[in-house]
Design an enzyme around this catalytic site. Structure first.
Site, short mmCIF file in Angstrom:
data_model
loop_
_atom_site.label_atom_id
_atom_site.label_comp_id
_atom_site.label_asym_id
_atom_site.label_seq_id
_atom_site.Cartn_x
_atom_site.Cartn_y
_atom_site.Cartn_z
N CYS A 101 14.44 44.75 -19.45
CA CYS A 101 15.31 45.60 -20.37
C CYS A 101 14.77 45.65 -21.40
O CYS A 101 14.34 45.83 -22.16
CB CYS A 101 16.44 44.44 -20.58
SG CYS A 101 18.00 45.27 -21.77
N CYS A 109 23.84 43.49 -21.50
CA CYS A 109 23.64 45.00 -22.06
C CYS A 109 24.56 46.22 -21.36
O CYS A 109 24.36 47.32 -21.76
CB CYS A 109 23.50 44.95 -22.85
SG CYS A 109 21.34 45.59 -22.67
N LYS A 120 2.53 4.64 0.69
CA LYS A 120 3.23 4.99 2.29
C LYS A 120 3.05 6.44 2.21
O LYS A 120 3.62 7.11 1.55
CB LYS A 120 4.85 4.35 2.22
CG LYS A 120 5.25 5.78 3.43
CD LYS A 120 6.59 4.37 3.77
CE LYS A 120 7.70 4.80 5.25
NZ LYS A 120 7.59 6.09 5.44
N ASP A 147 2.76 10.23 2.73
CA ASP A 147 3.38 11.46 4.03
C ASP A 147 2.60 12.15 4.73
O ASP A 147 3.25 13.11 4.16
CB ASP A 147 4.06 12.06 2.36
CG ASP A 147 5.37 12.51 3.42
OD1 ASP A 147 6.23 12.15 4.45
OD2 ASP A 147 6.24 12.94 2.41
N CYS A 207 20.65 46.27 -17.15
CA CYS A 207 20.29 44.76 -17.47
C CYS A 207 21.45 44.04 -17.41
O CYS A 207 22.72 44.93 -17.68
CB CYS A 207 20.08 44.52 -19.32
SG CYS A 207 20.21 43.01 -20.21
N GLU A 244 0.66 -1.09 -0.12
CA GLU A 244 -0.02 0.08 0.09
C GLU A 244 0.97 1.53 -0.31
O GLU A 244 2.17 1.09 0.51
CB GLU A 244 -1.21 0.51 1.49
CG GLU A 244 -0.58 -0.11 2.65
CD GLU A 244 -1.24 -0.74 3.53
OE1 GLU A 244 -2.13 -1.17 2.97
OE2 GLU A 244 -1.10 -0.31 4.75
N CYS A 272 20.05 43.95 -27.48
CA CYS A 272 21.04 43.60 -26.42
C CYS A 272 20.62 42.27 -26.75
O CYS A 272 19.66 41.43 -27.04
CB CYS A 272 19.89 43.45 -25.03
SG CYS A 272 20.03 42.30 -23.66
N TYR A 325 -4.19 1.82 7.95
CA TYR A 325 -3.75 1.18 8.12
C TYR A 325 -2.98 -0.24 8.28
O TYR A 325 -1.98 -1.17 8.00
CB TYR A 325 -2.45 1.46 6.96
CG TYR A 325 -0.73 2.32 8.81
CD1 TYR A 325 -0.44 1.65 9.24
CD2 TYR A 325 -0.97 3.75 8.25
CE1 TYR A 325 0.41 2.13 10.01
CE2 TYR A 325 -0.40 4.77 9.17
CZ TYR A 325 0.55 4.08 9.99
OH TYR A 325 2.02 4.37 10.74
N LYS A 356 11.38 2.37 -0.64
CA LYS A 356 11.50 4.45 -1.04
C LYS A 356 11.32 4.97 -1.73
O LYS A 356 11.87 4.42 -2.52
CB LYS A 356 12.40 4.67 0.37
CG LYS A 356 11.90 5.02 1.54
CD LYS A 356 11.19 5.18 2.23
CE LYS A 356 11.94 6.68 2.44
NZ LYS A 356 11.13 7.77 3.60
S1 IVH Z 1 2.41 0.44 8.80
C1 IVH Z 1 5.79 -1.13 12.00
N1 IVH Z 1 0.98 1.05 6.46
O1 IVH Z 1 5.57 5.27 8.08
C2 IVH Z 1 5.06 -0.26 11.55
N2 IVH Z 1 3.10 2.24 7.60
O2 IVH Z 1 7.67 5.24 8.39
C3 IVH Z 1 4.19 0.18 10.35
N3 IVH Z 1 3.20 4.89 7.02
O3 IVH Z 1 4.76 5.47 11.19
C4 IVH Z 1 3.59 1.11 9.33
N4 IVH Z 1 1.67 5.22 5.36
O4 IVH Z 1 3.72 6.87 9.87
C5 IVH Z 1 2.20 1.18 7.78
N5 IVH Z 1 0.46 2.92 4.57
C6 IVH Z 1 1.17 2.34 5.40
C7 IVH Z 1 2.11 3.98 6.07
C8 IVH Z 1 2.63 3.96 6.96
C9 IVH Z 1 2.49 5.40 5.73
C10 IVH Z 1 4.03 6.06 8.02
C11 IVH Z 1 3.62 5.78 9.52
C12 IVH Z 1 4.57 4.64 9.44
C13 IVH Z 1 6.12 5.07 8.92
C14 IVH Z 1 7.08 4.08 8.90
#
Ligand code: IVH
Length: 697
Positions: A452, A437, A140, A142, A434, A138, A457, A250, A339
């Site tokens: 300018c 020139c 990740k 931010d 400028c 899934e 130029c 999650y 990542k």
């Molecule tokens: S699972 C054992 N699923 O990433 C940790 N984490 O670097 C299980 N995060 O602190 C985390 N999306 O804040 C998981 N789909 C996702 C996530 C997720 C973002 C973040 C979470 C965690 C950090 C770990």
């Protein structure tokens, strides 16, 4: 004290006991209806926030809420903290209490690319001594990790991750987030449970907030993640409530009084039924190859999402295997994060320099200590204009945040103010002359531009040449930025028409480094062919103020040839559909100018075509039905509709097999999907601009 009223008593009014009984009955009826309403509202909240499939319209939904509020006002004893009406922001606090996490909130190990993923997988196989397990992948998100505790089905405590062992109790703030259910949609909820997820701010919400701040003259926020963090840790929940935060859950944490599921994927399906927003992109896979393909796909497509992601989380699906694998240090062995290359990085802003464009406008840009961001080295980034620099308060010698997402040009997001502390950095000022020139710079307050005024130029000439030979204009292959510069620098070209005299200077040109016979032959052939381009291309190439592809086309079609156009009055030009007074005046003035008129004469003498094939009226979209979806950055809804129509197309509201293509901006969900199922092409804004550049202003 109440005084009894002898008259109404005499008239046989209900006795006190009777009244009590009736009130009791009213209360019971109200209680039933209140329960019903809460159930309905929770159901529709879930359809709306979690499933994105609302069943009723906003007004019907509001009606349900209004009825509930009404009943709760009349019968305050029926108000419970988990009622949907109680999502209101409470009183500000002075500080947050700390909460200990029953199970620590861990972090994740990282992998970059396939090779490292394979190594992670091999280690898992070695530890388990078999490879019979599936994965769940899934995005990740931010954002910020949070922990939510439910007691007997009601939201009780919400906390930040903190140091992983202790977080801050931010329950009142979390209660304001619509995506967090205050009561679970389960007939038989567990006695206690914890779920974990990520609170985030969508890109659209971030943009909205920053637009608001810009309007109010406040310092802009740097990125959605930091803004979400700041919004969550507000002592005043009203501030949090105003920030439009969102959530994806999650992980199921601990569970009391209900047998745990066997797999992560099962837990997620159950949480979804309970009313939590689960990322719909999560997928289960059997092989590590599929996992890698998923990760690569989202690395490529991350910009399509409405929220920022920094990777993909990969988890072993079986919870029993997760338990067997356990944790090393702070990272579980049963999960890892693929990542993506960072799209933001901090680097040193060596200087703010200024470049001069084709029309003489000065554009400030950042000279950076080169930094690897978004998969490429970035050493320079535009700073747009003085107002932008002032708004973000960027100063030379600052540490700045640089962003580069996908193919987008690098941006300086803002200074890291904490690193400026104690240093006196000078505010940026536009140069007075400028940089190329030395002519004194002029300021046009209306356009908020500094420029300018010297048309001789050398940069202006080189850029004009580059534009004239470019793809939207005369399209003469072989004249890039470099050659244009050299030709101007060495005095081969002082004005555009000199271009057509180049074949007479063959011998001299052959003396230049890197220019051989073949290159020249090709260049000259392209030059010759360009003389046959239709008038609108030439008009684009002439760099007339305010004249882009669409206007050039309209002018060429309406006047048919250069002679009629250059003799037309501003009024005659303005009479053309779609051309306003400012553009008309600019076109008229352009041809009245002696220098410009002489250039046209020389181009005529060189044999450049000066007319348009007028029978080719219409536009590139003739006979096409086009759909737009999501939010576009260049045009409003109205503007894109007008544009499509002006270029001969039909602007349709829905996608069908007959749709020529869908122009998709940020967040275009269902129309995009429909197009994909019908096999209708979906293009983004950049692609659209690329394809139809010659028609666009
Ligand atoms: S699972 C054992 N699923 O990433 C940790 N984490 O670097 C299980 N995060 O602190 C985390 N999306 O804040 C998981 N789909 C996702 C996530 C997720 C973002 C973040 C979470 C965690 C950090 C770990």
């Amino acid at each position: 004290m109440t005084v009894s009223d002898p008259i109404s008593d005499a008239a046989g009014a209900p006795s006190e006991a009777q009244r009590d009984l009736e009130a009791q009955r009213d209360l019971e009826t109200a209680r039933e209806r209140v329960d019903e309403l809460r159930g309905l509202i929770r159901y529709h909240d879930h359809r709306y926030h979690t499933l994105a499939q609302p069943e009723i319209g906003d007004s019907q939904y509001d009606e349900l809420r209004r009825e509930l509020i009404d009943l709760e006002t009349r019968f305050p004893e029926l108000i419970t903290p988990d009622s949907p009406t109680q999502r209101v922001a409470g009183e500000p606090s002075v500080e947050f209490d700390s909460v200990e996490h029953r199970d620590p909130m861990l972090s994740l190990s990282n992998v970059f690319g396939r090779e490292e993923l394979t190594k992670w997988h091999e280690r898992v196989v070695r530890l388990l001594e078999h490879d019979d397990f599936g994965f769940v992948c899934e995005p990740k998100i931010d954002g910020l990790a949070i922990s939510l505790i439910y007691e007997n089905g009601s939201f009780a405590i919400g906390a930040t991750r903190g140091d992983g062992y202790r977080g801050e109790n931010i329950t009142p703030n979390l209660r304001t987030i619509d995506a967090i259910p205050l009561k679970l949609l389960l007939p038989d909820p567990p006695q206690g449970m914890e779920v974990r997820g990520e609170v985030y701010m969508s890109k659209a919400e971030f943009a909205r907030l920053n637009a608001e701040r810009a309007e109010a003259g406040e310092q802009l926020y740097i990125n959605p993640r930091n803004t979400a963090a700041g919004s969550l840790r507000q002592l005043d929940p009203k501030v949090t409530a105003s920030r439009g935060l969102d959530l994806f859950v999650y992980q199921l944490g601990w569970l009391d009084g209900t047998p745990p599921p066997e797999r992560h994927s099962e837990a997620m399906a159950w949480l979804k039924d309970a009313g939590f927003p689960i990322n719909p992109l999560a997928q289960r896979f059997d092989t590590v190859e599929e996992v890698a393909a998923f990760c690569e796909q989202w690395e490529e497509r991350r910009d399509e999402l409405e929220y920022e992601i920094d990777g993909v989380v990969i988890k072993i699906d079986s919870l029993e295997l997760q338990r067997q694998l356990g944790t090393v240090g702070r990272d579980p062995r049963w999960a890892t994060a693929w990542k993506f290359p960072a799209e933001q990085a901090v680097t040193y802003l060596k200087d703010i320099a200024v470049s001069v464009g084709r029309t003489g406008v000065l554009t400030p840009f950042a000279v950076l200590e080169p930094v690897f961001v978004g998969g490429a080295m970035v050493g320079m980034a535009t700073l747009h204009n003085l107002a932008h620099i002032q708004e973000l308060d960027i100063r030379a010698k600052d540490d700045v945040i640089v962003q580069r997402a996908g193919d987008v040009i690098p941006q300086v997001v803002g200074p890291v103010l904490s690193r400026r502390a104690g240093r006196r950095l000078r505010k940026f000022k536009m140069p007075e002359v400028c940089p190329v020139c030395g002519t004194p710079v002029q300021h046009d307050p209306e356009q908020a531009a500094y420029y300018c005024p010297n048309r001789d130029c050398p940069v202006q000439i080189a850029r004009t040449l580059e534009h004239y030979t470019g793809r939207g204009a005369l399209d003469i292959e072989g004249f890039g930025e470099t050659l244009s510069w050299r030709l101007v620098e060495l005095g081969f070209v002082e004005t555009l028409s000199d271009l057509y005299a180049l074949p007479n200077r063959r011998e001299e040109l052959l003396e230049l480094d890197g220019i051989g016979e073949k290159t020249l032959d090709r260049l000259f052939a392209n030059l010759e062919a360009s003389k046959r381009q239709p008038l609108h291309r030439l008009l684009i190439g002439l760099s007339i103020r305010h004249v882009g592809g669409e206007t050039a086309r309209a002018l060429a079609l309406n006047f048919g040839n250069m002679e009629t156009l250059r003799n037309a009055s501003a009024e005659e030009i303005e009479a053309i559909d779609g051309i306003g007074p400012i553009v008309a005046e600019a076109v008229h003035e352009h041809f009245q100018d002696e220098q410009n008129a002489a250039l046209v004469d020389r181009l005529i003498a060189a044999g450049v075509r000066m007319d348009e094939d007028v029978s080719a009226r219409g536009g590139p979209f003739e006979g096409m039905s086009i759909v737009a979806t999501g939010s576009l950055s260049r045009w409003s809804r109205n503007e894109i509709e007008n544009l499509v129509k002006r270029l001969g197309g039909r602007f349709a509201g829905a996608v069908s097999k007959k749709t020529a293509f869908v122009l998709a901006g940020d967040g275009g969900g269902s129309k995009r999907e429909k197009a994909e199922t019908l096999g209708v092409e979906v293009i983004d804004e950049d692609e659209f601009v690329e394809r139809y550049a010659e028609w666009l202003d």
